[in-house]
Design a protein around this motif. Structure first.
Motif, mmCIF file in Angstrom:
data_model
loop_
_atom_site.group_PDB
_atom_site.id
_atom_site.type_symbol
_atom_site.label_atom_id
_atom_site.label_comp_id
_atom_site.label_asym_id
_atom_site.label_seq_id
_atom_site.Cartn_x
_atom_site.Cartn_y
_atom_site.Cartn_z
ATOM 1 N N ARG A 198 65.215 38.095 46.805
ATOM 2 C CA ARG A 198 65.430 39.312 47.593
ATOM 3 C C ARG A 198 66.285 39.034 48.820
ATOM 4 O O ARG A 198 66.157 37.994 49.455
ATOM 5 C CB ARG A 198 64.087 39.879 48.037
ATOM 6 N N TYR A 250 65.827 35.436 50.179
ATOM 7 C CA TYR A 250 64.540 34.749 50.164
ATOM 8 C C TYR A 250 64.048 34.607 48.724
ATOM 9 O O TYR A 250 64.312 35.476 47.880
ATOM 10 C CB TYR A 250 63.495 35.524 50.970
ATOM 11 N N THR A 271 60.545 33.656 46.364
ATOM 12 C CA THR A 271 59.105 33.386 46.298
ATOM 13 C C THR A 271 58.715 33.285 44.834
ATOM 14 O O THR A 271 59.127 34.108 44.019
ATOM 15 C CB THR A 271 58.300 34.509 46.983
ATOM 16 N N THR A 321 56.486 33.758 41.702
ATOM 17 C CA THR A 321 55.451 34.719 41.316
ATOM 18 C C THR A 321 54.946 34.434 39.903
ATOM 19 O O THR A 321 54.337 35.289 39.278
ATOM 20 C CB THR A 321 55.998 36.161 41.381
ATOM 21 N N GLU A 365 52.511 32.990 38.417
ATOM 22 C CA GLU A 365 51.152 33.243 37.963
ATOM 23 C C GLU A 365 50.600 34.584 38.430
ATOM 24 O O GLU A 365 49.452 34.899 38.167
ATOM 25 C CB GLU A 365 50.233 32.097 38.419
ATOM 26 N N GLN A 366 51.411 35.346 39.147
ATOM 27 C CA GLN A 366 50.931 36.657 39.585
ATOM 28 C C GLN A 366 50.761 37.585 38.391
ATOM 29 O O GLN A 366 49.855 38.401 38.360
ATOM 30 C CB GLN A 366 51.907 37.261 40.601
ATOM 31 N N ALA A 421 47.750 39.301 36.792
ATOM 32 C CA ALA A 421 47.070 38.333 35.927
ATOM 33 C C ALA A 421 45.578 38.611 35.775
ATOM 34 O O ALA A 421 44.991 38.337 34.727
ATOM 35 C CB ALA A 421 47.284 36.919 36.461
ATOM 36 N N SER A 422 44.967 39.171 36.813
ATOM 37 C CA SER A 422 43.523 39.401 36.708
ATOM 38 C C SER A 422 43.197 40.455 35.649
ATOM 39 O O SER A 422 42.054 40.581 35.222
ATOM 40 C CB SER A 422 42.949 39.810 38.069
ATOM 41 N N TYR A 423 44.204 41.243 35.230
ATOM 42 C CA TYR A 423 43.996 42.221 34.153
ATOM 43 C C TYR A 423 44.553 41.709 32.816
ATOM 44 O O TYR A 423 44.560 42.434 31.824
ATOM 45 C CB TYR A 423 44.666 43.550 34.501
ATOM 46 N N ARG A 446 38.698 43.616 35.456
ATOM 47 C CA ARG A 446 39.455 42.670 36.272
ATOM 48 C C ARG A 446 38.689 41.356 36.374
ATOM 49 O O ARG A 446 37.507 41.346 36.710
ATOM 50 C CB ARG A 446 39.676 43.266 37.663
ATOM 51 N N HIS A 483 39.498 37.779 44.429
ATOM 52 C CA HIS A 483 40.362 38.962 44.559
ATOM 53 C C HIS A 483 40.775 39.295 45.984
ATOM 54 O O HIS A 483 41.172 40.434 46.259
ATOM 55 C CB HIS A 483 39.682 40.185 43.936
ATOM 56 N N VAL A 520 52.831 37.178 50.278
ATOM 57 C CA VAL A 520 53.688 36.200 50.935
ATOM 58 C C VAL A 520 54.822 36.959 51.609
ATOM 59 O O VAL A 520 55.492 37.772 50.976
ATOM 60 C CB VAL A 520 54.244 35.164 49.939
ATOM 61 N N GLN A 539 47.705 46.346 48.030
ATOM 62 C CA GLN A 539 48.792 47.238 47.653
ATOM 63 C C GLN A 539 49.146 48.199 48.786
ATOM 64 O O GLN A 539 50.321 48.424 49.086
ATOM 65 C CB GLN A 539 48.443 47.990 46.372
ATOM 66 N N GLU A 559 56.197 47.181 53.929
ATOM 67 C CA GLU A 559 57.559 47.460 53.450
ATOM 68 C C GLU A 559 58.220 48.500 54.356
ATOM 69 O O GLU A 559 59.378 48.360 54.740
ATOM 70 C CB GLU A 559 57.529 47.990 52.006
ATOM 71 N N GLN A 570 61.203 39.469 52.732
ATOM 72 C CA GLN A 570 60.717 39.531 51.359
ATOM 73 C C GLN A 570 59.207 39.596 51.421
ATOM 74 O O GLN A 570 58.577 38.856 52.188
ATOM 75 C CB GLN A 570 61.148 38.280 50.579
ATOM 76 N N SER A 590 55.955 39.602 48.794
ATOM 77 C CA SER A 590 55.563 39.457 47.390
ATOM 78 C C SER A 590 54.050 39.452 47.285
ATOM 79 O O SER A 590 53.364 38.776 48.059
ATOM 80 C CB SER A 590 56.099 38.143 46.814
ATOM 81 N N ASN A 591 53.552 40.194 46.312
ATOM 82 C CA ASN A 591 52.117 40.209 46.062
ATOM 83 C C ASN A 591 51.742 38.984 45.231
ATOM 84 O O ASN A 591 52.221 38.802 44.115
ATOM 85 C CB ASN A 591 51.754 41.499 45.314
ATOM 86 N N VAL A 592 50.919 38.127 45.801
ATOM 87 C CA VAL A 592 50.494 36.929 45.078
ATOM 88 C C VAL A 592 48.968 36.897 44.966
ATOM 89 O O VAL A 592 48.364 35.828 44.821
ATOM 90 C CB VAL A 592 51.019 35.638 45.757
ATOM 91 N N THR A 593 48.364 38.078 45.025
ATOM 92 C CA THR A 593 46.904 38.177 44.982
ATOM 93 C C THR A 593 46.320 37.436 43.781
ATOM 94 O O THR A 593 45.343 36.693 43.904
ATOM 95 C CB THR A 593 46.501 39.665 44.919
ATOM 96 N N ASP A 594 46.941 37.648 42.620
ATOM 97 C CA ASP A 594 46.409 37.006 41.421
ATOM 98 C C ASP A 594 47.001 35.622 41.190
ATOM 99 O O ASP A 594 46.531 34.873 40.345
ATOM 100 C CB ASP A 594 46.680 37.895 40.194
ATOM 101 N N TYR A 595 48.078 35.316 41.906
ATOM 102 C CA TYR A 595 48.718 34.002 41.753
ATOM 103 C C TYR A 595 47.763 32.919 42.253
ATOM 104 O O TYR A 595 47.628 31.872 41.657
ATOM 105 C CB TYR A 595 50.004 33.987 42.568
#
Lengths: 1017, 220, 121
Positions: free
Chosen positions: A688, A768, A770, A772, A774-775, A838-840, B17, B40, B45, B101, B108, B117, B119-124
């Motif tokens: 991005r 930038y 990042t 992702t 495993e997200q 991933a959790s779903y 989940r 969870h 990031v 979210q 944003e 930037q 990035s959602n890394v909640t599940d990462y």
């Protein structure tokens, strides 16, 4: 003589730091013995009159206990109850006894006292220095043939027959001051450093703190106003009470590495009876210590005299005899001869006499002895032979007599033999600072002419050597050096300088004084008959070293390798200096001119288990699995494949199927029904920034300026040398925002590669990155008509291929959960990749399969694994980076000219026009079909140009990179890198086969599906 | 084992989940030692130029700053939102489960105009919390980081290697006198490995050793 | 196994880092006008000198930043750490001088295991 056979009564009446209230029984070679808690196996065996414990490495000569600690050369045995829990080459001087301990002699057959291998001794003339090199310079295979016999004849203990059932730990520590050795110098150093507030680790190899003081008679030394034992205990208690101090006994500092990184090996339960071992305690533990400052207080090692017949059991180091007496309460003999070149050994005579032994003689090579010393001995009635030497010994498996002769001023024999009966020769050739760790730390040694030994010189690391390790043998000097070094080290580690309290010692200890070295004691025998051992473990005599020198080896390092002196499990701790001195003497050089061999880590052997620590078995290394893994694993019969660290399903076998059949079925299903692949492991990178397009233009070979949001594009990434590094599909999320995918195995590398360029080459680009990966979990759905299934899944997006076009992506929902759907394909078939948090992932996967007809749904859904994926992509001619490429293929070599843009720079561009990469005879990727359609070539098969292999070397045109049986084409297919391959369409080449005539193959395009529709295959 | 039978059909209408450690129940040991997953937690990031990071305090962060001191974190008074320094232009925003979210959307908007930037890394990533007086010693078995109190203070977060897994080690802010809690932030796929390795390294302190899921057939 | 002072995270074990080879080799802008030899010089040729050597390192397990490091390759002594874009500071070091090309101490070579006669401690 009579005394030596007497197996009882060698324990003193009192004294020693053993617990006489706790008798301990153990077995050695099947025989039961008694000892006390606090005994080592050595002291307990000696207390029972058992000196001989081993046979030597090469000649199988009887070997007894020589030293009292880690430096003992050859008294090594096998320890353990059975063939699995067994430890070979355990030093009896270090193994503490416990109830039920089982030890046995090694390297002898049928028994220790009668060993067939002694024949090697009789034929010792046939095993001279360099024996291995000379004998096995024959035909190449002869060593292979001889080796098993040699191993059996000359050898050490036996390895365990099965996996080690014990647990080991390893741990990391940071320290301000690490002190190695807890003798008076080390203890004083640790105390001073701890008092200054430093984090201190104090380690000692033995089971007690005190070092050399433990070898002094109880009550003979005081520190301050207290007896030494009491004062030491008080200091230890104070150290233990300090939470920033760690005191470790039974712990060896085995390696000194860069930046004060020191490996410690702690034996946690080896001294305990199995019933006393707590289950969660590890057997041993390795501590990896980073210390700001290191203090080496490793003491000094005594050198043995080198004389004819010096290897019989019962010939021991004088200091060791004192240690056994004063620390363990054991008399090593009843009739002792002392053989010395310095004053310290005389203390052994006096202590032995005080404990009830008879001193048959003190033989000292020095002609001028101090009056006080002479007076003291004379007063005790001990016969003194000044200016004399032991020139030979008698006895079969134990020394029985010492042959004494007078030496003249030039060191030559000048009298007849005077044989004196004895059962112990306690000898000392002086003490040498134990500089192993110092030298490992890369400090420089210097030769001290007074000590006739090497001492620590210039330090390289943040380290100080103190006490006997620094050549200070006087107790007060040790205490002072230790104290000052401890305080200075703490100050250098950043703590406030404090002047620690002086600890005054009072004692009557005899230390080394007026040392006189004689590298080899003369012998009246013919030179050929003399057997004066330098290295008792490896059976190296002075004769062996002479041979090596005669044969032209003059460097110590060469002589070591030729004769094996200083090798083996003891690494010549007491042998090396004698070897250097002998070499120097023989070459007419000074000892420092000859130099030293390199002191390497480890100081002594460390068990592999301790080095591995907890990182073994199930914890050996991570196996990464996806969110869907529980579903995969629950399938009837599934085979997995490691891909990088990942574990991916390779094929899902149905009842009655073998692997091949399952792959064929899965491959077919993905083109006839619906195939579903878990593609979660693909690397994903969020890109991005306003310069994201420019960045992609520079790192991919194709152009990205015009890719619109909602669209995807395949990209090929090169290294600067022009070779393909990775590939994948990148989606445009917004003008300044992209979602990149990479290969599974290349994900980390690609991110590193991209960050490298951004941070170092193009810091001006506003982008930038990042990861992702495993997200999201990814279900790849493939097959004609699979859009109907996708339509059933998605809440709000119509996947109709007419409107949701190839290389488009859409945001959508499944039961309200956000997903991103990509219409991309690695099979050539209609295909959708659904990305979900991933959790779903597992929920989505199960939801898909709930729609399968086998589950009562309406779709013919087949899960497929990585093997079917490989076949499917090969049918379409898609490459796999790392399988069809090996780091030497350019995009042109792969026939992918279409992906290389005509103008504009990118990583690797300039390399594509280098004379080498633009050669027209490079290997190029082609499709191959075999003459026999059912014959599947082996991957790696060499491609040649003629039907016959002809004379060697056969000209190789290339090799097969991928090869499968394609169920969708009903024949085998292969991809290969072939010289000038792109110009060979239609040509017949040959695939070399082992033991069979080459198989004819026809060169075709790599897109086999297209070749079939074109009618080419 | 909280995990449902994977062969069963999912309940209709309700998305299920699961975190990567859903199959692991909390473990405990001597002297109040515990290990459990903080499942969870929201994780974002944020990449942003370090020169503006010190001056920007988006409303969405509830007054929590982007720490510019290396290896530091800032946490809201309620303890529900933290920003961790991961690199000079990289932060991780850790928030209560289910909030990521909304937070992402708000950030944003509030960062609009900046080059950034999010990035959602909640599940990462998976968070593993270890509490107890022996925590530092347990971690020393796995990492070369200096875990001494003088070197690793409350609120600090350091990226390192534990065994073979990369992870962030974060000491949570706790009330003075309370038992220390370290939170390990590790990739989901490595979480089971790390969980089990910690349990193995905590054997000395009474924790039951667990072994990673295994038994997959690899060869035909 | 030496320690490296990350410009951001401080002193860490070497295992957290990844070495990127020789530093200060800028990617040429006008590569199309370069000869094969000039380009090969950039892509393939590295000094790999014994003694003082400027290298790129990445704190891979930590902050993921690239930085430069000046190291004596004969002794593993780290002489300076500095950020990308900065020039190497000038520092004194024991350059290899002995006949075997070793630094006078700390190199572990046979020639430097012992003090020489008259050499000061």
């Amino acid at each position: 003589m009579a005394a030596s056979r007497q197996k009882t009564g060698l324990r003193t009446q009192q004294g020693g730091r053993i617990n006489r209230d706790k008798p301990v029984s153990f077995t050695f070679d099947g025989k039961t013995y008694q000892g006390f808690e606090g005994d080592t196996l050595a002291s307990a065996l000696l207390a029972n009159g058992q000196h001989m414990v081993a046979r030597s490495f090469k000649y199988h000569r009887p070997r007894g206990i020589v030293a009292a600690g880690a430096e003992d050369p050859a008294a090594i045995v096998q320890i353990g109850p059975d063939a699995v829990e067994t430890d070979p080459n355990t030093r009896v001087t270090e193994q503490e006894i416990f109830e039920g301990l089982r030890a046995s002699a090694q390297n002898c057959w049928p028994s220790l006292s009668f060993d067939i291998g002694i024949a090697n001794d009789v034929f010792s003339d046939f095993f001279p220095a360099g024996f291995y090199y000379k004998t096995f310079m024959g035909p190449p295979l002869s060593w292979m043939r001889f080796e098993p016999f040699i191993r059996k004849a000359a050898g050490l203990g036996v390895a365990p027959t099965d996996r080690d059932p014990e647990q080991y730990d390893s741990t990391n520590r940071h320290a301000d001051v690490l002190v190695v050795g807890a003798g008076p110098a080390g203890l004083a150093a640790a105390k001073a450093a701890a008092d200054a507030g430093a984090r201190v680790i104090l380690v000692d190899e033995t089971n007690a703190i005190g070092g050399a003081l433990l070898s002094e008679p109880e009550g003979s030394v005081s520190l301050g106003s207290k007896p030494a034992d009491v004062a030491i205990q008080k200091m230890v208690d104070e150290l233990h009470a300090n939470p920033d101090v760690t005191v470790l006994t039974r712990t060896t500092a085995f390696g000194y590495y860069g930046d004060n990184f020191v490996g410690l090996w702690e034996r946690v339960t080896d001294h305990l009876a199995p019933t006393d071992r707590v289950t969660h305690m590890p057997r041993q533990r390795v501590w990896r210590v980073r210390a700001k400052q290191v203090i080496l207080a490793t003491g000094a090692l005594e050198r043995p005299m080198v004389f004819d017949g010096n290897d019989r059991p019962g010939i021991m180091l004088a200091g060791a005899v004192r240690t056994f007496l004063n620390r363990y309460g054991v008399l090593c003999g009843r009739m002792a001869v002392i053989f010395a070149n310095n004053d310290s050994a005389w203390a052994t005579a006096f202590d032995l006499q005080d404990a009830g032994a008879q001193i048959a003689a003190i033989v000292d090579i020095r002609r001028n002895l101090s009056g006080a010393l002479l007076q003291k001995a004379a007063h005790r009635g001990i016969p003194i032979h000044a200016g004399s030497a032991i020139v030979g010994t008698k006895g079969r498996s134990h020394v029985a007599a010492a042959g004494i002769r007078v030496l003249d001023a030039s060191g030559m024999i000048s009298s007849k033999a005077n044989w004196i009966e004895c059962d112990l020769i306690a000898n000392s050739c002086g003490w040498a600072p134990n500089v192993a760790l110092f030298s490992q730390s890369r400090g420089k040694l210097f030769y001290d002419d007074d000590l006739k030994a090497f001492r620590p010189g210039a330090s390289w690391q943040q380290e100080r050597s103190v006490g006997a390790a620094n050549g200070a043998y006087d107790l007060q000097d040790c205490l002072d050096e230790g104290r000052n070094a401890g305080a200075a080290a703490a100050a250098d580690a950043g703590f406030k300088k404090r002047i620690p309290r002086v600890l005054k010692a009072s004692h009557t200890m005899l230390v080394q004084r007026d040392l006189q070295i004689m590298p080899q004691i003369p012998s009246p025998k013919a030179a050929k008959k003399v057997r004066a051992f330098i290295d008792l473990q490896d059976d190296v005599t002075t004769k062996d070293i002479k041979i090596a020198i005669q044969e032209g080896l003059h460097s110590v390092e060469h002589i070591k390798r030729y004769t094996t002196t200083g090798m083996g499990t003891d690494q010549g701790k007491i042998a090396n200096l004698n070897a250097f001195a002998f070499i120097a003497d023989h070459l007419g050089k000074s000892v420092p001119d000859v130099g030293v061999t390199t002191f390497r880590q480890p100081y002594k052997p460390v068990t592999m288990g301790a080095l591995a620590g907890q990182h073994v078995g199930a914890h050996f290394m991570p196996r990464r699995t996806t969110a869907m893994h529980p579903w995969h694993k629950a399938q009837r019969d599934v085979v997995f494949e490691p891909v990088g660290d990942w574990l991916r399903p390779r094929a899902f076998l149905r009842e009655g199927e073998d692997f091949h059949q399952a792959v064929q079925r899965e491959t077919k299903a993905a083109r006839t029904g619906i195939g579903v692949l878990d593609a979660s492991t693909l690397g994903k990178i969020d890109v991005r920034g306003p310069d994201a397009r420019e960045f992609l233009n520079r790192i991919y070979t194709n152009a990205w300026s015009k890719l619109a949001p909602g669209k995807c594009r395949y990209g090929l990434m090169l290294k600067e040398d022009g070779m393909v590094m990775d590939d994948g599909v990148t989606a445009c999320l917004a003008d300044d925002h992209f979602h990149m995918t990479t290969t599974t195995g290349g994900a980390a590398n690609v991110l590193g590669h991209l960050e490298d360029y951004l941070q170092t080459e193009w810091p001006d680009l506003k982008v930038y990155l990042t990861t992702t990966t495993e997200q999201t979990a990814v279900a790849s759905i493939c097959g004609p008509g699979c859009d109907r299934l996708v339509a059933d899944l998605l809440d709000d997006v119509d996947p109709d291929p007419e409107t949701f076009k190839f290389m488009d992506w859409r945001d959508a929902h499944i039961q309200g959960i956000p997903v991103r759907v990509f219409r991309i394909s690695f099979t050539g078939e209609l295909s959708y990749e659904i990305n979900i948090d991933a959790s779903y992932g597992l929920w989505l996967w199960k939801k898909i399969f709930a729609l399968a007809d086998s589950e009562g749904g309406t779709y013919d859904i087949t899960p497929y694994g990585t093997e079917a994926m490989h076949v499917l992509r090969a049918e379409k001619g898609f490459i796999i980076v790392g399988q069809d490429t090996d780091g030497t293929a350019t995009p042109f070599d792969l026939g992918m000219n279409w992906i290389v843009k005509k103008s504009g720079d990118f990583v690797g561009r300039r390399s594509l026009s280098r004379s080498d990469t633009s050669r027209d005879d490079r290997k190029q990727l082609v499709g191959l079909v075999t003459e026999q359609p059912d014959f599947v070539l082996m991957e790696g098969t060499q491609i040649i140009g003629s039907k016959d292999e002809g004379a060697v070397p056969v000209v190789m045109l290339g090799h097969v990179t991928s090869s499968y049986f394609s169920p969708n084409l009903g024949r085998s297919i292969a991809m290969a890198m072939v010289e000038r391959g792109q110009g060979r369409a239609g040509e017949t080449l040959y695939a070399s086969r082992k033991g069979e005539a080459p198989m004819a193959v026809r060169v075709v395009g790599t897109d086999f599906l297209k070749e079939r529709s074109d009618g080419t295959i | 084992m909280a995990q449902s039978d994977p062969t069963l059909k999912p309940p209709q209408g309700r998305p299920e989940r699961l975190s990567a450690l859903a199959h692991r129940a909390p473990l405990s040991g001597d002297e109040g030692l515990t290990m459990q997953e903080a499942a969870h937690l929201g994780k974002l990031v944020l990449r942003l130029d370090e020169s503006v990071a010190g001056t920007i305090v988006p409303d969405a962060l509830n007054g929590v700053h982007l720490p510019t001191l290396p290896c530091c974190s800032d946490t809201s008074a309620t303890g529900t939102l933290s920003v961790l320094w991961l690199g000079p232009d990289e932060w991780m925003i850790v928030s209560e489960a289910g909030t990521e979210q909304t937070l992402q959307t708000e950030l944003e908007l509030q960062l609009k105009g900046q080059h950034f930037q999010l990035s959602n890394v909640t599940d990462y990533y998976v968070c593993i919390d270890i509490t107890g007086p022996q925590t530092r010693e347990i971690l020393m078995n796995l990492t070369t980081l200096d875990m001494h109190r003088r070197s690793f203070e409350a609120g600090q977060v350091k990226g390192s290697i534990l065994g073979h897994a990369n992870a962030f080690v974060w000491q949570l802010h706790t009330d003075t006198g309370a038992t220390e809690t370290f939170r390990l932030i590790v990739r989901s796929s490595m979480a089971d490995y790390l969980w089990c390795l910690i349990s193995r390294s905590a054997r000395l302190f009474g924790m039951a050793e667990e072994t990673p899921l295994s038994g997959e057939r690899l060869v035909i | 196994m030496f320690l490296i002072e990350c410009p951001w995270c401080g002193e860490r074990d070497m295992s957290e880092f990844h070495c990127g080879g020789e530093a200060h080799i800028a990617r040429p802008d006008q590569s199309e006008s370069m000869t094969d030899e000039e380009w090969a010089q950039f892509v393939f040729m590295r000094k790999n000198s014994k003694g003082r050597y400027a290298e790129r390192w990445n704190h891979a397990a930590g902050c993921r930043r690239w930085f430069n490091l000046l190291r004596n390759t004969a002794t593993d002594q780290i002489l300076a750490v500095y950020r990308m874009g900065e020039t190497a500071p000038s520092v004194a070091t024991d350059e290899p001088v002995t006949p075997s090309g070793e630094a006078p101490i700390g190199s572990g070579n046979d020639a430097v295991k012992l003090m020489k006669p008259g050499e000061a401690l």
